[in-house]
Design a protein around this motif. Structure first.
Motif, PDB file in Angstrom:
ATOM      1  N   HIS A   1      27.185 -13.152  63.307  1.00 52.69           N
ATOM      2  CA  HIS A   1      28.545 -13.544  62.928  1.00 52.69           C
ATOM      3  C   HIS A   1      28.545 -14.192  61.540  1.00 52.69           C
ATOM      4  CE1 HIS A   1      32.710 -14.707  63.625  1.00 52.69           C
ATOM      5  NE2 HIS A   1      32.398 -15.897  63.138  1.00 52.69           N
ATOM      6  N   VAL A   2      27.549 -15.010  61.253  1.00 56.71           N
ATOM      7  CA  VAL A   2      27.453 -15.663  59.942  1.00 56.71           C
ATOM      8  C   VAL A   2      27.185 -14.623  58.858  1.00 56.71           C
ATOM      9  CG1 VAL A   2      26.091 -17.249  58.533  1.00 56.71           C
ATOM     10  CG2 VAL A   2      26.667 -17.855  60.892  1.00 56.71           C
ATOM     11  N   LEU A   3      26.251 -13.730  59.110  1.00 56.67           N
ATOM     12  CA  LEU A   3      25.799 -12.796  58.070  1.00 56.67           C
ATOM     13  C   LEU A   3      26.880 -11.795  57.684  1.00 56.67           C
ATOM     14  CD1 LEU A   3      22.153 -12.048  59.295  1.00 56.67           C
ATOM     15  CD2 LEU A   3      22.902 -13.651  57.523  1.00 56.67           C
ATOM     16  N   VAL A   4      27.605 -11.283  58.681  1.00 55.79           N
ATOM     17  CA  VAL A   4      28.575 -10.235  58.370  1.00 55.79           C
ATOM     18  C   VAL A   4      29.717 -10.776  57.517  1.00 55.79           C
ATOM     19  CG1 VAL A   4      30.139  -8.524  59.395  1.00 55.79           C
ATOM     20  CG2 VAL A   4      27.925  -8.935  60.420  1.00 55.79           C
ATOM     21  N   GLY A   5      29.909 -12.086  57.527  1.00 57.96           N
ATOM     22  CA  GLY A   5      30.987 -12.667  56.728  1.00 57.96           C
ATOM     23  C   GLY A   5      30.588 -12.955  55.286  1.00 57.96           C
ATOM     24  N   ILE A   6      29.373 -12.606  54.884  1.00 57.65           N
ATOM     25  CA  ILE A   6      28.896 -12.920  53.531  1.00 57.65           C
ATOM     26  C   ILE A   6      28.765 -11.641  52.704  1.00 57.65           C
ATOM     27  CG2 ILE A   6      26.979 -13.886  52.188  1.00 57.65           C
ATOM     28  CD1 ILE A   6      26.413 -15.746  54.531  1.00 57.65           C
ATOM     29  N   GLU A   7      29.420 -11.609  51.563  1.00 60.42           N
ATOM     30  CA  GLU A   7      29.401 -10.428  50.688  1.00 60.42           C
ATOM     31  C   GLU A   7      27.997 -10.194  50.130  1.00 60.42           C
ATOM     32  OE1 GLU A   7      32.193 -10.620  47.546  1.00 60.42           O
ATOM     33  OE2 GLU A   7      31.663  -8.649  46.736  1.00 60.42           O
TER      34      GLU A   7
ATOM     35  N   TRP B   1      27.646  -7.118  70.197  1.00 61.17           N
ATOM     36  CA  TRP B   1      28.051  -6.931  68.799  1.00 61.17           C
ATOM     37  C   TRP B   1      29.309  -7.738  68.558  1.00 61.17           C
ATOM     38  CZ3 TRP B   1      31.939  -2.746  67.641  1.00 61.17           C
ATOM     39  CH2 TRP B   1      32.437  -2.141  68.807  1.00 61.17           C
ATOM     40  N   SER B   2      29.495  -8.119  67.311  1.00 65.36           N
ATOM     41  CA  SER B   2      30.559  -9.060  66.975  1.00 65.36           C
ATOM     42  C   SER B   2      31.808  -8.339  66.479  1.00 65.36           C
ATOM     43  CB  SER B   2      30.064 -10.009  65.882  1.00 65.36           C
ATOM     44  OG  SER B   2      29.809  -9.269  64.702  1.00 65.36           O
ATOM     45  N   GLU B   3      32.898  -9.105  66.343  1.00 61.50           N
ATOM     46  CA  GLU B   3      34.135  -8.549  65.787  1.00 61.50           C
ATOM     47  C   GLU B   3      33.924  -8.144  64.324  1.00 61.50           C
ATOM     48  OE1 GLU B   3      36.982  -7.683  67.203  1.00 61.50           O
ATOM     49  OE2 GLU B   3      36.006  -8.199  69.089  1.00 61.50           O
ATOM     50  N   ASN B   4      33.130  -8.918  63.600  1.00 64.36           N
ATOM     51  CA  ASN B   4      32.850  -8.554  62.209  1.00 64.36           C
ATOM     52  C   ASN B   4      32.108  -7.223  62.127  1.00 64.36           C
ATOM     53  OD1 ASN B   4      34.053 -10.819  61.121  1.00 64.36           O
ATOM     54  ND2 ASN B   4      32.187 -12.043  61.266  1.00 64.36           N
TER      55      ASN B   4
END
Length: 436
Positions: free
Chosen positions: A348-354, A217-220
């Motif tokens: 990681h990419v997805l969690v950074g997108i609103e 799992w990522s930091e996001n």
């Protein structure tokens, strides 16, 4: 923030003292498996290594690796070093990709494991006064029972709720005053989502810390879990072949890696292609040698997990080496038109997108001679009700971000809220339909 230790003397031991313990235990281990386990003896003889050749810790690299196929080839008990009447428990993998791998424990092994899990819980600030909600699965999977005995060893009160019955779990957490949650991170998000559906504010609960593991799992994702469940999220690492949960644990003082309990597990990082041992800080495949296990010790086990080792001093005072967050697995790595892709990179990419929920699946197919990757992404209720044009813009944004960061062109398919099947254990992130 004060540090809580379970075994302070060894957790804060200067490195020279720690390495002295490791060498003595390694020499005893190698002599024991050479004398008792024919497959180990045959592999060591094949490369011309005898137990007396292990004179320093660097000599570990002379020993052959052990891989999952070795466990399957000696199924079920061929690598055990004690008679079965000394084995008090066995665990096994599901065997979905081949024969199950079977591991065994003596009474002393169970006690060692419980102490290590108690040590791990203390790293997260847990004490005998805590109410531990254990949502890891019980049974042949090591997660549930491993955490259970550790929490009892600590003196905490354990709720052995296991997986499933999510609404009931939330009611129990609320009514019993659970303070520590143990689960996979994806199930933690499932709990948060169900709380929202039930109209329960996480602030009504007493949860203080969540210990999450059994899947990358990522930091996001950490930030998402902390925000939605109103707790501090920490990472735990373990695998059945080594002992189960409690091989390494993050402390509360930093998010820069998990302390490996080195007096019991000797770690290495290797180049997965060449097998060469890599220096500290460099990323590669994590390899473990167990130093104290009786029934099922293992030498240089290739975990296939990608990580790195950091020997810097930690703010918590522990001198134990830290392993970086697992960023993927050598066998989870997808090769899409020559590009290496790890599911954790997509996350990681997805969690950074609103507007995007942290629930997704990657579907890989082969069309003619061309591999294609489709990322199915769940959107939030708010985005779901937006205009088509805005949904198209979001699709374009995700496609572009994945291309920019991973270097691969994919299809993005936005799906309705809660359309991705929820997991009570490890989430299934990849569906590979290729016939190769």
């Amino acid at each position: 923030m004060s540090t809580i230790y379970w075994e302070e003397e060894v957790e804060t031991l200067p490195r020279a003292g720690l390495e002295s313990i490791q060498l003595k235990r390694l020499q005893r281990l190698v002599a024991r498996v050479y004398g008792k386990v024919a497959p180990y003896r045959q592999k060591m003889d094949a490369v011309g290594i005898k137990p007396q050749d292990i004179r320093c810790l660097a000599d570990l690299s002379k020993l052959p690796f052990t891989v999952k196929e070795d466990l399957r080839a000696n199924y079920p008990f061929g690598l055990f070093t004690v008679p079965l009447d000394e084995v008090v428990r066995v665990h096994a993998s599901s065997g979905t990709t081949g024969k199950p791998t079977v591991v065994g424990y003596t009474k002393k092994d169970i006690d060692t494991w419980a102490s290590l899990m108690a040590r791990a819980l203390a790293c997260a600030g847990a004490t005998s006064g805590d109410m531990v909600h254990n949502a890891y699965g019980y049974g042949l999977f090591t997660g549930g029972l491993g955490a259970h005995y550790g929490a009892e060893k600590l003196g905490a009160t354990v709720i052995p709720v296991s997986g499933g019955n999510t609404k009931r779990q939330i009611t129990i957490m609320k009514d019993f005053g659970s303070t520590v949650l143990l689960s996979t991170p994806s199930y933690a998000l499932n709990l948060a989502e169900t709380m929202d559906e039930m109209g329960i504010d996480p602030q009504e609960l007493s949860l203080r810390v969540g210990i999450f593991g059994a899947e990358p799992w990522s930091e996001n994702m950490r930030e998402e879990v902390e925000r939605k469940l109103n707790l501090k999220a920490v990472d735990i690492y373990g695998l059945s072949e080594v002992i189960g949960p409690g091989v390494a644990m993050e402390c509360l003082q930093t998010t820069k890696g998990m302390h490996i309990f080195e007096d019991h597990f000797l770690p290495e990082i290797i180049d997965p292609a060449t097998g060469e041992v890599l220096p500290p800080g460099q990323q590669g495949e994590l390899v473990f040698t167990t130093l104290t296990k009786e029934a099922f010790p293992i030498i240089r086990y290739r975990t296939k997990d990608i990580s790195s080792l950091c020997y810097d001093t930690c703010e918590c005072g522990r001198t134990l080496v830290r392993m970086g967050k697992v960023t993927g697995r050598t066998d989870d790595m997808l090769i899409i038109r020559g590009v290496n892709v790890f599911p954790s990179q997509v996350e990681h990419v997805l969690v950074g997108i609103e507007g995007v929920e942290p629930h997704y699946q990657i579907v890989v197919e082969r069309e003619g001679s061309m591999d294609t990757m489709t990322v199915e992404v769940e959107i939030s209720d708010r985005i779901f009700s937006d205009e088509v044009k805005q949904i198209e813009q979001l699709t374009h944004r995700i496609t572009a971000d994945i291309k920019d960061i991973l270097g691969v062109t994919c299809r993005v398919k936005l799906v309705n809220p809660r359309a991705i099947q929820r997991s009570e254990g490890k989430a299934q992130r990849v569906i590979d339909k290729r016939k190769i």
